[in-house]
Design a protein around this motif. Structure first.
Motif, PDB file in Angstrom:
ATOM      1  N   MET A 432     -15.695  22.737  23.568  1.00 26.85           N
ATOM      2  CA  MET A 432     -14.399  23.422  23.599  1.00 26.85           C
ATOM      3  C   MET A 432     -13.544  23.025  22.407  1.00 26.85           C
ATOM      4  O   MET A 432     -12.887  23.874  21.776  1.00 26.85           O
ATOM      5  CB  MET A 432     -13.689  23.109  24.922  1.00 26.85           C
ATOM      6  N   VAL A 433     -13.534  21.739  22.069  1.00 22.06           N
ATOM      7  CA  VAL A 433     -12.779  21.274  20.899  1.00 22.06           C
ATOM      8  C   VAL A 433     -13.355  21.873  19.623  1.00 22.06           C
ATOM      9  O   VAL A 433     -12.616  22.327  18.736  1.00 22.06           O
ATOM     10  CB  VAL A 433     -12.798  19.731  20.831  1.00 22.06           C
ATOM     11  N   TYR A 434     -14.677  21.894  19.531  1.00 21.47           N
ATOM     12  CA  TYR A 434     -15.327  22.441  18.330  1.00 21.47           C
ATOM     13  C   TYR A 434     -14.986  23.916  18.139  1.00 21.47           C
ATOM     14  O   TYR A 434     -14.687  24.352  17.020  1.00 21.47           O
ATOM     15  CB  TYR A 434     -16.838  22.253  18.450  1.00 21.47           C
ATOM     16  N   ARG A 435     -15.041  24.686  19.215  1.00 28.46           N
ATOM     17  CA  ARG A 435     -14.721  26.114  19.120  1.00 28.46           C
ATOM     18  C   ARG A 435     -13.257  26.315  18.739  1.00 28.46           C
ATOM     19  O   ARG A 435     -12.931  27.198  17.933  1.00 28.46           O
ATOM     20  CB  ARG A 435     -15.010  26.798  20.458  1.00 28.46           C
ATOM     21  N   ALA A 436     -12.380  25.505  19.334  1.00 27.78           N
ATOM     22  CA  ALA A 436     -10.960  25.619  19.008  1.00 27.78           C
ATOM     23  C   ALA A 436     -10.699  25.277  17.546  1.00 27.78           C
ATOM     24  O   ALA A 436      -9.892  25.926  16.870  1.00 27.78           O
ATOM     25  CB  ALA A 436     -10.149  24.705  19.922  1.00 27.78           C
ATOM     26  N   LEU A 448     -12.544  16.752  13.407  1.00 23.24           N
ATOM     27  CA  LEU A 448     -13.267  15.536  13.742  1.00 23.24           C
ATOM     28  C   LEU A 448     -14.435  15.272  12.817  1.00 23.24           C
ATOM     29  O   LEU A 448     -14.955  16.171  12.164  1.00 23.24           O
ATOM     30  CB  LEU A 448     -13.760  15.628  15.182  1.00 23.24           C
ATOM     31  N   PHE A 449     -14.852  14.019  12.802  1.00 24.17           N
ATOM     32  CA  PHE A 449     -16.056  13.573  12.107  1.00 24.17           C
ATOM     33  C   PHE A 449     -16.007  13.740  10.608  1.00 24.17           C
ATOM     34  O   PHE A 449     -17.001  13.553   9.929  1.00 24.17           O
ATOM     35  CB  PHE A 449     -17.299  14.315  12.615  1.00 24.17           C
ATOM     36  N   GLY A 450     -14.911  14.159  10.074  1.00 24.48           N
ATOM     37  CA  GLY A 450     -14.835  14.324   8.635  1.00 24.48           C
ATOM     38  C   GLY A 450     -15.545  15.562   8.146  1.00 24.48           C
ATOM     39  O   GLY A 450     -15.698  15.760   6.954  1.00 24.48           O
ATOM     40  N   SER A 451     -15.988  16.454   9.069  1.00 15.08           N
ATOM     41  CA  SER A 451     -16.653  17.682   8.655  1.00 15.08           C
ATOM     42  C   SER A 451     -15.628  18.668   8.111  1.00 15.08           C
ATOM     43  O   SER A 451     -14.477  18.697   8.541  1.00 15.08           O
ATOM     44  CB  SER A 451     -17.390  18.309   9.852  1.00 15.08           C
ATOM     45  N   LYS A 452     -16.065  19.494   7.205  1.00 12.76           N
ATOM     46  CA  LYS A 452     -15.181  20.523   6.672  1.00 12.76           C
ATOM     47  C   LYS A 452     -15.011  21.612   7.729  1.00 12.76           C
ATOM     48  O   LYS A 452     -15.974  22.070   8.330  1.00 12.76           O
ATOM     49  CB  LYS A 452     -15.761  21.134   5.393  1.00 12.76           C
ATOM     50  N   ALA A 453     -13.793  22.028   7.971  1.00 12.02           N
ATOM     51  CA  ALA A 453     -13.547  23.091   8.938  1.00 12.02           C
ATOM     52  C   ALA A 453     -14.067  24.409   8.390  1.00 12.02           C
ATOM     53  O   ALA A 453     -13.915  24.712   7.211  1.00 12.02           O
ATOM     54  CB  ALA A 453     -12.048  23.194   9.239  1.00 12.02           C
ATOM     55  N   VAL A 454     -14.664  25.216   9.231  1.00  8.83           N
ATOM     56  CA  VAL A 454     -15.136  26.539   8.853  1.00  8.83           C
ATOM     57  C   VAL A 454     -14.000  27.523   9.055  1.00  8.83           C
ATOM     58  O   VAL A 454     -13.381  27.536  10.131  1.00  8.83           O
ATOM     59  CB  VAL A 454     -16.346  26.943   9.712  1.00  8.83           C
ATOM     60  N   PRO A 455     -13.673  28.329   8.067  1.00 10.93           N
ATOM     61  CA  PRO A 455     -12.602  29.296   8.256  1.00 10.93           C
ATOM     62  C   PRO A 455     -12.867  30.187   9.454  1.00 10.93           C
ATOM     63  O   PRO A 455     -14.014  30.467   9.797  1.00 10.93           O
ATOM     64  CB  PRO A 455     -12.637  30.111   6.937  1.00 10.93           C
ATOM     65  N   ALA A 456     -11.796  30.645  10.107  1.00  8.27           N
ATOM     66  CA  ALA A 456     -11.958  31.421  11.323  1.00  8.27           C
ATOM     67  C   ALA A 456     -12.795  32.663  11.100  1.00  8.27           C
ATOM     68  O   ALA A 456     -13.592  33.052  11.948  1.00  8.27           O
ATOM     69  CB  ALA A 456     -10.573  31.806  11.867  1.00  8.27           C
ATOM     70  N   LYS A 457     -12.681  33.308   9.965  1.00  4.14           N
ATOM     71  CA  LYS A 457     -13.436  34.541   9.721  1.00  4.14           C
ATOM     72  C   LYS A 457     -14.929  34.263   9.578  1.00  4.14           C
ATOM     73  O   LYS A 457     -15.746  35.174   9.711  1.00  4.14           O
ATOM     74  CB  LYS A 457     -12.907  35.238   8.466  1.00  4.14           C
ATOM     75  N   GLU A 458     -15.316  33.031   9.258  1.00  6.07           N
ATOM     76  CA  GLU A 458     -16.725  32.684   9.151  1.00  6.07           C
ATOM     77  C   GLU A 458     -17.279  32.136  10.453  1.00  6.07           C
ATOM     78  O   GLU A 458     -18.490  32.033  10.614  1.00  6.07           O
ATOM     79  CB  GLU A 458     -16.922  31.606   8.056  1.00  6.07           C
ATOM     80  N   ALA A 459     -16.405  31.768  11.354  1.00  4.56           N
ATOM     81  CA  ALA A 459     -16.867  31.180  12.627  1.00  4.56           C
ATOM     82  C   ALA A 459     -17.370  32.285  13.520  1.00  4.56           C
ATOM     83  O   ALA A 459     -16.753  33.346  13.632  1.00  4.56           O
ATOM     84  CB  ALA A 459     -15.725  30.426  13.301  1.00  4.56           C
ATOM     85  N   PRO A 460     -18.510  32.093  14.184  1.00  4.68           N
ATOM     86  CA  PRO A 460     -19.056  33.112  15.068  1.00  4.68           C
ATOM     87  C   PRO A 460     -18.193  33.261  16.322  1.00  4.68           C
ATOM     88  O   PRO A 460     -17.539  32.333  16.756  1.00  4.68           O
ATOM     89  CB  PRO A 460     -20.431  32.579  15.418  1.00  4.68           C
TER      90      PRO A 460
END
Length: 460
Positions: A432-436, A448-460
């Motif tokens: 749920m946190v990841y999707r949000a 979290l985890f220092g990962s780069k956030a994926v822009p909303a338009k690229e997120a499935p």
């Protein structure tokens, strides 16, 4: 791994509870059944953690949000069904009815963990950090602690007022935590040394000789993790090295020890011959004792299937509180007097909650695994290896527990049951946190985890 520092903010009630829950889980892992019996009957450590967690859960205000993913409402319906099948028997069997129902009712821990993560997403990092600290204690200690538990049990004092030893650790419990530790290292959440690997392998060899279910509970999820991560060469090298060491030990062992077949599973020796006997018995016939316990399980499971799928208890099962061994007239000489469950969590649910209960259970597990695997694939596609590693770690840990519970009494007690439901909640809350985060709902500091956030338009 990059963590978000929490040093700049004071600890809230939820943070304090998370630390308490971590301590309780550590106690279950290190002391097993002995830790479970600490307390004042009928209030033990598990009940203290549960009641405190319910208070924290209500204070988070995340009751509705915790039901947003499909596994959560399915779990809620399953818990309601189990409660309906348990309450009518409290007057007949007393506390035994409630004790048997915790197999599912401990699912409350899942909702508690979900709410904690929704209240503050940074707790995902805290949990990962806590688990890393847990492994620093567990892996160096468990080979010696389990050997002491197995060979010198008579020297261990009892929990006051009980007949339960202060340290009482089952081999399946150890195998499950070793599987979690191995996958945690495989996804690179922890750097490992040769000394660490040797201790893990030593503990694994010990529990594999004593428990076939434990052996499978380690081998299957760790193999799955290595295949998922593309570590085929490493897996082949480990298997080859292991076979060479096993062959050498099998050849040399008769020179120093004399092997005699155990009369019961508790008397199995820690030896290469017993280990090989366990492996052979999974796919075919092995020694008389090893084969006998397998046949004993299959016969009992057949009785339960005939009583429910083809019998009078199709819809309701037999309820909670009844001793199933007595009801099925299946108490044999090698069973302990307190035996209540048929060494298979699915069969236990079928017998006690009927076909609706086991169907809800299977639907819940399938939806949870599908949710987690979907998130894992999304994270890999979006080049977020740390998120993908987290989902793989949680999934393999739970897979290990389900495998162990298929061959032993595991989730029916708090030692593994509370661990299991906390991991279930950790999986749902993390997804749920990841999707949000992917949809840019969370603020930047919650990434979290220092990962780069994926822009909303690229997120499935």
């Amino acid at each position: 791994m990059a963590y978000i520092s929490s040093a700049s903010r004071p600890m809230s009630l939820g943070d304090h509870y998370l630390a308490l829950l971590g301590g309780v889980l550590l106690g279950y892992a290190m002391m097993g059944k002995g830790f479970a019996y600490l307390g004042f009957p009928p209030i033990y450590m598990g009940e203290v953690a549960l009641f405190a967690g319910i208070v924290v859960f209500l204070r988070t205000g995340c009751l509705i949000a915790a039901l947003a993913k499909l596994p959560s409402p399915l779990l809620s319906v399953l818990m309601i069904w189990v409660l309906l099948r348990a309450l009518p028997f409290v007057g007949v069997y007393g506390v035994d009815a409630l004790r048997d129902s915790v197999l599912i009712m401990y699912g409350a821990f899942a909702f508690i963990v979900i709410a904690l993560l929704l209240e503050d997403a940074r707790r995902i990092n805290t949990i990962v950090r806590y688990y890393g600290a847990f492994l620093k204690i567990y892996i160096p200690a468990i080979p010696f602690l389990f050997a002491f538990n197995h060979h010198l049990a008579d020297s261990i004092p009892y929990v006051p007022g009980t007949t339960v030893r202060l340290i009482w650790i089952g081999p399946g419990e150890v195998a499950v935590h070793l599987a979690g530790a191995a996958v945690f290292a495989l996804v690179r959440f922890r750097k490992v040394t040769l000394h660490w690997i040797v201790l893990l392998v030593a503990a694994l060899a010990t529990v594999s000789a004593l428990s076939r279910g434990g052996m499978l509970a380690f081998a299957v999820p760790v193999t799955f993790a290595m295949l998922t991560l593309g570590k085929i060469r490493e897996m082949a090298a480990v298997l080859l090295t292991g076979l060479v060491i096993l062959a050498a030990a099998y050849t040399v062992e008769p020179t120093f020890t004399e092997y005699s077949e155990a009369r019961s599973s508790e008397e199995r020796s820690i030896s290469t011959r017993q280990l090989i006997d366990n492996v052979v018995s999974i796919g075919g016939w092995a020694g008389e004792q090893t084969e006998g316990t397998k046949e004993w399980r299959l016969e009992w499971w057949s009785i339960i299937v005939n009583d429910t799928l083809y019998g009078p208890n199709f819809w309701t099962g037999r309820g909670f509180g009844l001793n199933l061994a007595d009801a099925d007239r299946f108490r044999t000489d090698h069973n302990v007097p307190a035996l209540r469950s048929p060494h298979n969590v699915h069969m236990t649910l079928l017998a006690r909650a009927g076909v609706p209960g086991v169907a809800l259970w299977i639907l819940f597990l399938a939806s949870w695994l599908a949710m987690l695997m979907n998130a894992l694939l999304t994270a890999r596609r979006c080049r977020q290896p740390e998120w993908a590693g987290l989902f793989l770690f949680i999934g393999c840990y739970v897979m290990s527990m389900i495998i162990n519970a298929t061959f032993d009494v595991a989730l029916e007690g708090p030692m593994q049951g509370i661990w299991f439901w906390c991991l279930i909640g950790f999986g749902i809350g993390s997804v749920m946190v990841y999707r949000a985060q992917a949809l840019s709902v969370l603020p930047h500091h919650a990434v979290l985890f220092g990962s780069k956030a994926v822009p909303a338009k690229e997120a499935p």
